[in-house]
Design a protein around this motif. Structure first.
Motif, PDB file in Angstrom:
ATOM      1  N   SER A 115       0.828  -1.206   0.000  1.00 55.96           N
ATOM      2  CA  SER A 115       0.000   0.000   0.000  1.00 55.96           C
ATOM      3  C   SER A 115       0.865   1.261   0.000  1.00 55.96           C
ATOM      4  CB  SER A 115      -0.921  -0.006   1.220  1.00 55.96           C
ATOM      5  OG  SER A 115      -1.717   1.149   1.250  1.00 55.96           O
ATOM      6  N   VAL A 118       2.595   1.682  -3.413  1.00 58.00           N
ATOM      7  CA  VAL A 118       1.674   2.159  -4.448  1.00 58.00           C
ATOM      8  C   VAL A 118       1.422   3.655  -4.271  1.00 58.00           C
ATOM      9  CG1 VAL A 118      -0.709   2.012  -5.288  1.00 58.00           C
ATOM     10  CG2 VAL A 118       0.588  -0.083  -4.866  1.00 58.00           C
ATOM     11  N   LYS A 119       1.211   4.092  -3.028  1.00 59.56           N
ATOM     12  CA  LYS A 119       0.991   5.516  -2.764  1.00 59.56           C
ATOM     13  C   LYS A 119       2.208   6.337  -3.181  1.00 59.56           C
ATOM     14  CE  LYS A 119      -2.199   4.907   1.068  1.00 59.56           C
ATOM     15  NZ  LYS A 119      -2.354   4.905   2.525  1.00 59.56           N
ATOM     16  N   GLU A 120       3.401   5.839  -2.853  1.00 55.91           N
ATOM     17  CA  GLU A 120       4.641   6.528  -3.240  1.00 55.91           C
ATOM     18  C   GLU A 120       4.751   6.644  -4.745  1.00 55.91           C
ATOM     19  OE1 GLU A 120       8.667   5.403  -1.951  1.00 55.91           O
ATOM     20  OE2 GLU A 120       7.784   5.247   0.045  1.00 55.91           O
ATOM     21  N   ASP A 121       4.441   5.553  -5.430  1.00 54.04           N
ATOM     22  CA  ASP A 121       4.550   5.529  -6.890  1.00 54.04           C
ATOM     23  C   ASP A 121       3.551   6.502  -7.507  1.00 54.04           C
ATOM     24  OD1 ASP A 121       5.766   4.326  -9.263  1.00 54.04           O
ATOM     25  OD2 ASP A 121       3.773   3.483  -9.642  1.00 54.04           O
ATOM     26  N   VAL A 122       2.363   6.555  -6.981  1.00 56.86           N
ATOM     27  CA  VAL A 122       1.334   7.470  -7.479  1.00 56.86           C
ATOM     28  C   VAL A 122       1.779   8.913  -7.253  1.00 56.86           C
ATOM     29  CG1 VAL A 122      -1.028   8.319  -7.093  1.00 56.86           C
ATOM     30  CG2 VAL A 122      -0.601   5.870  -7.284  1.00 56.86           C
ATOM     31  N   ASN A 123       2.336   9.187  -6.079  1.00 63.55           N
ATOM     32  CA  ASN A 123       2.815  10.534  -5.778  1.00 63.55           C
ATOM     33  C   ASN A 123       3.941  10.950  -6.711  1.00 63.55           C
ATOM     34  OD1 ASN A 123       0.973  10.940  -3.714  1.00 63.55           O
ATOM     35  ND2 ASN A 123       2.385  10.236  -2.122  1.00 63.55           N
ATOM     36  N   GLN A 124       4.858  10.022  -7.027  1.00 65.15           N
ATOM     37  CA  GLN A 124       5.970  10.336  -7.922  1.00 65.15           C
ATOM     38  C   GLN A 124       5.484  10.572  -9.342  1.00 65.15           C
ATOM     39  OE1 GLN A 124       8.911   7.265  -7.536  1.00 65.15           O
ATOM     40  NE2 GLN A 124       9.579   7.962  -5.529  1.00 65.15           N
ATOM     41  N   GLU A 125       4.471   9.827  -9.777  1.00 63.36           N
ATOM     42  CA  GLU A 125       3.934   9.987 -11.123  1.00 63.36           C
ATOM     43  C   GLU A 125       3.223  11.324 -11.288  1.00 63.36           C
ATOM     44  OE1 GLU A 125       1.466   6.735 -12.286  1.00 63.36           O
ATOM     45  OE2 GLU A 125       3.116   5.306 -12.305  1.00 63.36           O
ATOM     46  N   SER A 126       2.603  11.823 -10.213  1.00 62.61           N
ATOM     47  CA  SER A 126       1.844  13.069 -10.316  1.00 62.61           C
ATOM     48  C   SER A 126       2.740  14.313 -10.287  1.00 62.61           C
ATOM     49  CB  SER A 126       0.797  13.134  -9.200  1.00 62.61           C
ATOM     50  OG  SER A 126       1.412  13.171  -7.929  1.00 62.61           O
TER      51      SER A 126
END
Length: 127
Positions: A115, A118-126
């Protein structure tokens, strides 16, 4: 096409896995023509018999289809491609979970780590 071959796995399986990944990620789309045995063998600098075996296995699994006189094509059957995608995801998850358990992580720990990742990856993508 460029594949870094692993000496611990038969080459035809490595080519199969590469082509499957290309299909499920959309690099090869349903109905796309696949290079001929000779083209792929020359490109990868391997024996044409190895490529032929790869194509026979992919055809047996229903991933590619041969059109007499025209060559081989990625199946147009979307459900087959989705099945392959789910199988590949399941293999990845099984390997990951087994590895985490071998490190001593319990179910809740694994869920938390995933979890957070995934949150880290989403933050980096944004960004």
């Amino acid at each position: 096409m460029s594949i870094e071959f692993d000496n611990n796995l038969p080459i035809y399986l490595q080519i199969m896995n590469y082509l499957k990944r290309e299909i499920v990620r959309g690099g090869l789309k349903p109905g796309d023509k696949i290079p001929s045995v000779r083209e792929l063998a020359a490109d990868l600098q391997i024996n044409p018999n190895t490529v032929q075996r790869t194509f026979q296995e992919l055809e047996r699994e229903g991933i590619v289809e041969t059109r007499r006189g025209l060559g081989r094509y990625v199946t147009s059957e979307g459900s087959k491609i989705m099945t392959i995608k789910k199988e590949m995801a399941s293999e990845l998850l099984e390997h990951f979970i087994r590895g985490m358990q071998e490190l001593g992580f319990k179910e809740q720990d694994i869920m938390s780590i995933v979890s957070e990742a995934v949150k880290e990856d989403v933050n980096q993508e944004s960004r």
